[in-house]
Design an enzyme around this catalytic site. Sequence first.
Site, PDB file in Angstrom:
ATOM      1  N   ALA A  23     -24.873  31.470  -9.956  1.00 52.11           N
ATOM      2  CA  ALA A  23     -25.514  30.871  -8.766  1.00 52.11           C
ATOM      3  C   ALA A  23     -24.823  29.532  -8.499  1.00 52.11           C
ATOM      4  O   ALA A  23     -24.032  29.053  -9.310  1.00 52.11           O
ATOM      5  CB  ALA A  23     -27.000  30.663  -9.046  1.00 52.11           C
TER       6      ALA A  23
ATOM      7  N   ASN B 164     -26.260  26.467  -8.173  1.00 53.10           N
ATOM      8  CA  ASN B 164     -26.963  25.203  -8.448  1.00 53.10           C
ATOM      9  C   ASN B 164     -26.524  24.469  -9.712  1.00 53.10           C
ATOM     10  O   ASN B 164     -26.583  23.246  -9.752  1.00 53.10           O
ATOM     11  CB  ASN B 164     -28.485  25.420  -8.432  1.00 53.10           C
ATOM     12  CG  ASN B 164     -28.955  26.333  -9.523  1.00 53.10           C
ATOM     13  OD1 ASN B 164     -28.230  27.226  -9.953  1.00 53.10           O
ATOM     14  ND2 ASN B 164     -30.165  26.119  -9.985  1.00 53.10           N
TER      15      ASN B 164
ATOM     16  N   LYS C 251     -17.349  35.196 -12.082  1.00 52.92           N
ATOM     17  CA  LYS C 251     -17.325  34.932 -10.636  1.00 52.92           C
ATOM     18  C   LYS C 251     -18.313  33.821 -10.327  1.00 52.92           C
ATOM     19  O   LYS C 251     -19.524  34.015 -10.409  1.00 52.92           O
ATOM     20  CB  LYS C 251     -17.722  36.173  -9.826  1.00 52.92           C
ATOM     21  CG  LYS C 251     -17.452  35.950  -8.331  1.00 52.92           C
ATOM     22  CD  LYS C 251     -18.115  36.952  -7.436  1.00 52.92           C
ATOM     23  CE  LYS C 251     -19.497  36.534  -6.984  1.00 52.92           C
ATOM     24  NZ  LYS C 251     -19.550  35.277  -6.213  1.00 52.92           N
TER      25      LYS C 251
ATOM     26  N   SER D  41     -20.318  31.137  -7.813  1.00 49.75           N
ATOM     27  CA  SER D  41     -20.834  31.275  -6.446  1.00 49.75           C
ATOM     28  C   SER D  41     -19.745  30.846  -5.459  1.00 49.75           C
ATOM     29  O   SER D  41     -18.981  29.916  -5.722  1.00 49.75           O
ATOM     30  CB  SER D  41     -22.053  30.380  -6.270  1.00 49.75           C
ATOM     31  OG  SER D  41     -22.326  30.211  -4.894  1.00 49.75           O
TER      32      SER D  41
ATOM     33  N   CYS E 269     -33.930  26.310 -10.807  1.00 50.35           N
ATOM     34  CA  CYS E 269     -34.660  27.591 -10.819  1.00 50.35           C
ATOM     35  C   CYS E 269     -36.056  27.449 -11.406  1.00 50.35           C
ATOM     36  O   CYS E 269     -36.983  28.127 -10.981  1.00 50.35           O
ATOM     37  CB  CYS E 269     -33.870  28.627 -11.592  1.00 50.35           C
ATOM     38  SG  CYS E 269     -33.446  28.088 -13.253  1.00 50.35           S
TER      39      CYS E 269
ATOM     40  N   GLY F 221     -36.768  37.817 -14.301  1.00 50.19           N
ATOM     41  CA  GLY F 221     -35.592  38.068 -15.125  1.00 50.19           C
ATOM     42  C   GLY F 221     -35.729  39.174 -16.143  1.00 50.19           C
ATOM     43  O   GLY F 221     -36.807  39.738 -16.360  1.00 50.19           O
TER      44      GLY F 221
ATOM     45  N   GLU G 276     -31.159  33.688 -22.105  1.00 50.68           N
ATOM     46  CA  GLU G 276     -29.922  32.985 -22.422  1.00 50.68           C
ATOM     47  C   GLU G 276     -30.273  31.852 -23.383  1.00 50.68           C
ATOM     48  O   GLU G 276     -31.395  31.353 -23.395  1.00 50.68           O
ATOM     49  CB  GLU G 276     -29.292  32.402 -21.148  1.00 50.68           C
ATOM     50  CG  GLU G 276     -28.691  33.490 -20.268  1.00 50.68           C
ATOM     51  CD  GLU G 276     -27.887  32.968 -19.084  1.00 50.68           C
ATOM     52  OE1 GLU G 276     -28.244  31.909 -18.540  1.00 50.68           O
ATOM     53  OE2 GLU G 276     -26.921  33.642 -18.703  1.00 50.68           O
TER      54      GLU G 276
HETATM   55  P1  NAD Z   1     -27.655  34.561  -4.863  1.00 54.24           P
HETATM   56  O1  NAD Z   1     -28.432  35.694  -5.414  1.00 54.24           O
HETATM   57  O2  NAD Z   1     -27.542  34.432  -3.403  1.00 54.24           O
HETATM   58  O3  NAD Z   1     -26.144  34.596  -5.419  1.00 54.24           O
HETATM   59  C1  NAD Z   1     -25.871  34.555  -6.799  1.00 54.24           C
HETATM   60  C2  NAD Z   1     -24.509  35.169  -7.060  1.00 54.24           C
HETATM   61  O4  NAD Z   1     -24.541  36.562  -6.768  1.00 54.24           O
HETATM   62  C3  NAD Z   1     -23.380  34.582  -6.208  1.00 54.24           C
HETATM   63  O5  NAD Z   1     -22.246  34.421  -7.028  1.00 54.24           O
HETATM   64  C4  NAD Z   1     -23.163  35.663  -5.160  1.00 54.24           C
HETATM   65  O6  NAD Z   1     -21.862  35.685  -4.635  1.00 54.24           O
HETATM   66  C5  NAD Z   1     -23.432  36.919  -5.973  1.00 54.24           C
HETATM   67  N1  NAD Z   1     -23.816  38.119  -5.220  1.00 54.24           N
HETATM   68  C6  NAD Z   1     -24.395  38.195  -3.994  1.00 54.24           C
HETATM   69  N2  NAD Z   1     -24.621  39.506  -3.675  1.00 54.24           N
HETATM   70  C7  NAD Z   1     -24.183  40.249  -4.728  1.00 54.24           C
HETATM   71  C8  NAD Z   1     -24.166  41.638  -5.027  1.00 54.24           C
HETATM   72  N3  NAD Z   1     -24.629  42.551  -4.157  1.00 54.24           N
HETATM   73  N4  NAD Z   1     -23.657  42.045  -6.213  1.00 54.24           N
HETATM   74  C9  NAD Z   1     -23.202  41.148  -7.110  1.00 54.24           C
HETATM   75  N5  NAD Z   1     -23.186  39.811  -6.888  1.00 54.24           N
HETATM   76  C10 NAD Z   1     -23.679  39.363  -5.719  1.00 54.24           C
HETATM   77  O7  NAD Z   1     -28.281  33.252  -5.522  1.00 54.24           O
HETATM   78  P2  NAD Z   1     -27.935  31.727  -5.172  1.00 54.24           P
HETATM   79  O8  NAD Z   1     -28.493  31.403  -3.834  1.00 54.24           O
HETATM   80  O9  NAD Z   1     -26.513  31.462  -5.472  1.00 54.24           O
HETATM   81  O10 NAD Z   1     -28.753  30.960  -6.295  1.00 54.24           O
HETATM   82  C11 NAD Z   1     -30.064  30.520  -6.136  1.00 54.24           C
HETATM   83  C12 NAD Z   1     -31.012  31.427  -6.901  1.00 54.24           C
HETATM   84  O11 NAD Z   1     -30.629  31.477  -8.277  1.00 54.24           O
HETATM   85  C13 NAD Z   1     -32.437  30.916  -6.892  1.00 54.24           C
HETATM   86  O12 NAD Z   1     -33.306  31.994  -6.643  1.00 54.24           O
HETATM   87  C14 NAD Z   1     -32.634  30.391  -8.303  1.00 54.24           C
HETATM   88  O13 NAD Z   1     -33.973  30.390  -8.714  1.00 54.24           O
HETATM   89  C15 NAD Z   1     -31.773  31.301  -9.093  1.00 54.24           C
HETATM   90  N6  NAD Z   1     -31.389  30.709 -10.377  1.00 54.24           N
HETATM   91  C16 NAD Z   1     -31.962  31.188 -11.525  1.00 54.24           C
HETATM   92  C17 NAD Z   1     -31.654  30.615 -12.761  1.00 54.24           C
HETATM   93  C18 NAD Z   1     -32.280  31.108 -14.035  1.00 54.24           C
HETATM   94  O14 NAD Z   1     -31.799  30.755 -15.114  1.00 54.24           O
HETATM   95  N7  NAD Z   1     -33.345  31.895 -13.992  1.00 54.24           N
HETATM   96  C19 NAD Z   1     -30.733  29.565 -12.816  1.00 54.24           C
HETATM   97  C20 NAD Z   1     -30.164  29.107 -11.635  1.00 54.24           C
HETATM   98  C21 NAD Z   1     -30.505  29.690 -10.421  1.00 54.24           C
END
Ligand code: NAD
Length: 487
Positions: free
Chosen positions: A134, A136, A159, A161, A267, A448, A452
């Site tokens: 992601a 953040n 990969k 973001s 998150c 989830g 991790e």
């Molecule tokens: P996102 O789901 O939009 O994207 C995350 C990643 O997935 C990016 O690298 C994106 O390119 C990729 N992606 C998008 N579509 C895909 C697909 N169909 N197949 C495979 N990969 C794909 O999330 P975001 O906006 O980058 O991040 C914010 C989110 O992440 C929030 O919901 C946040 O809560 C969550 N987050 C969770 C944790 C945790 O540890 N639980 C930590 C950080 C962020």
Amino acid sequence: MPPSMDRHTFINGAPRSSHGSKSHQAIDPSTLEPIATIHTSSETDLDDVIQAGVKAFPTWSSTPAIERSRILLKAAAILRSRTHELAVIETRSTGKPYSETSQIDIPTGADVLEYYANLVASGGLNGVCVGIGAWNYPIQIALWKSSPCLAAGNCMVYKPSEFTSLHAEELAKIYKEAGVPDGVFNVVYGGGDVGAYLTKHPDVAKVSFTGQVSTGRKVAGAAAGEMKYVTMELGGKSPVIVLPDADIENAVDGAMMANFFSTGQVCTNGTRVFVPRSIKSQFEKRLVEKMSYIRAGDLYDENTNFGPLVSKPHYEKVVGYIKHGIEVDKAGLLYGGLDTEVLTSRLPEKTRKGLWVRPTVFADCTDSMRIVKEEIFGPVMAILYYDTVEEAVKRANDTPLGLAAGVFGKDINQCHQVISQLEAGITWINTWGESPAEMAVGGWKQSGVGVENGRKGLEAWVRNKSTLVEMGGEVPTVFTKVLPSKL
Ligand code: NAD
């Protein structure tokens, strides 16, 4: 800063010009200025990168565990020695204040690398694993995934973001410098289609994903086609319960950390703050006073503790929620709101065009409001009043998400009782947000699959193989008599 921050697929220890023609600009969120061109990896690049991992796997996985440990410890030392330059890259890429990237993102990422370098595993390994991050916590996520992956002897295709991609090549170079063989850690660039291609690839053994619940569903679904192992670190809408006997000062500090640290782009954010109706005035009065401790400004000023949002689409999403909270949910706007001029007028000239929103607090919220139900991922706190602790727990659990939860109170037994009833994988008492390397973190319910960090985090990167050896020399059998065949 290095002369060019442009990024190409990183394969076999070096960047390689992409076979594809697509690219996009990385933007500095505090100025909206482009800072680098990110070249999307083509399908040929992705196939090549996975094959690089397949080729490197036999050597890396058979490298003695203690030697892998030495190499990764060296990588952690190099990483720490470059804290300043890496923190500058993360600040430019994400808009987080330097005070945060230099003190949290880089050091805690290095902690995890050091932790797993000391906890190397041997045994049944996965092979080539994919890490998808992601935006953040860019380098921290890359480290949380690659450290246990490499420590266990696997190879990784990472990969980042598409919004915050700059860190990944720096990490790849550090691994190389420390002695990680070429092909063991590779980086690809692009958006969802690149992630989706990796997820389905037959030569990929495992996918470790961090992102939104909706994307996680797609990734897990695609990985299920080939029965790949998955780890899912997804979103949340976490509750903070302030108990009636809580120290108000402590509870306000905790609620602020749970909502405004990293401009709310964490998150585990505790965005639903449950406050006893009996102490709501005291709590809100002190909270409003303390909101002035949030300081937007020059991101490299050590006193700045609040930055802009990460990207234009995310800015629009967060502003949309604040607007919805005011106009549709009609929640009580206690602080902040849409008048960003109040904040930007005090900023240095060059950063005024940045993606700033005001830290915002809505009071007197109800459980059915959209701002209370959905993950906003920005600096927006919702305060909900309650009458009994039992009611607060029930309402806190009334969500399909279960990432984090926290309780503030003086009676530690009561705090434990409440925590034990909250449906969340990461919980805190009288504090918020710390996540040391040894603490396993992962969400319950739709937040989830797997964890991790910590000892448990390593288990996701090794496969089980059980072998029973019969020491008595005879096979226990039921086939002891010769009877006429019935067939
Ligand atoms: P996102 O789901 O939009 O994207 C995350 C990643 O997935 C990016 O690298 C994106 O390119 C990729 N992606 C998008 N579509 C895909 C697909 N169909 N197949 C495979 N990969 C794909 O999330 P975001 O906006 O980058 O991040 C914010 C989110 O992440 C929030 O919901 C946040 O809560 C969550 N987050 C969770 C944790 C945790 O540890 N639980 C930590 C950080 C962020």
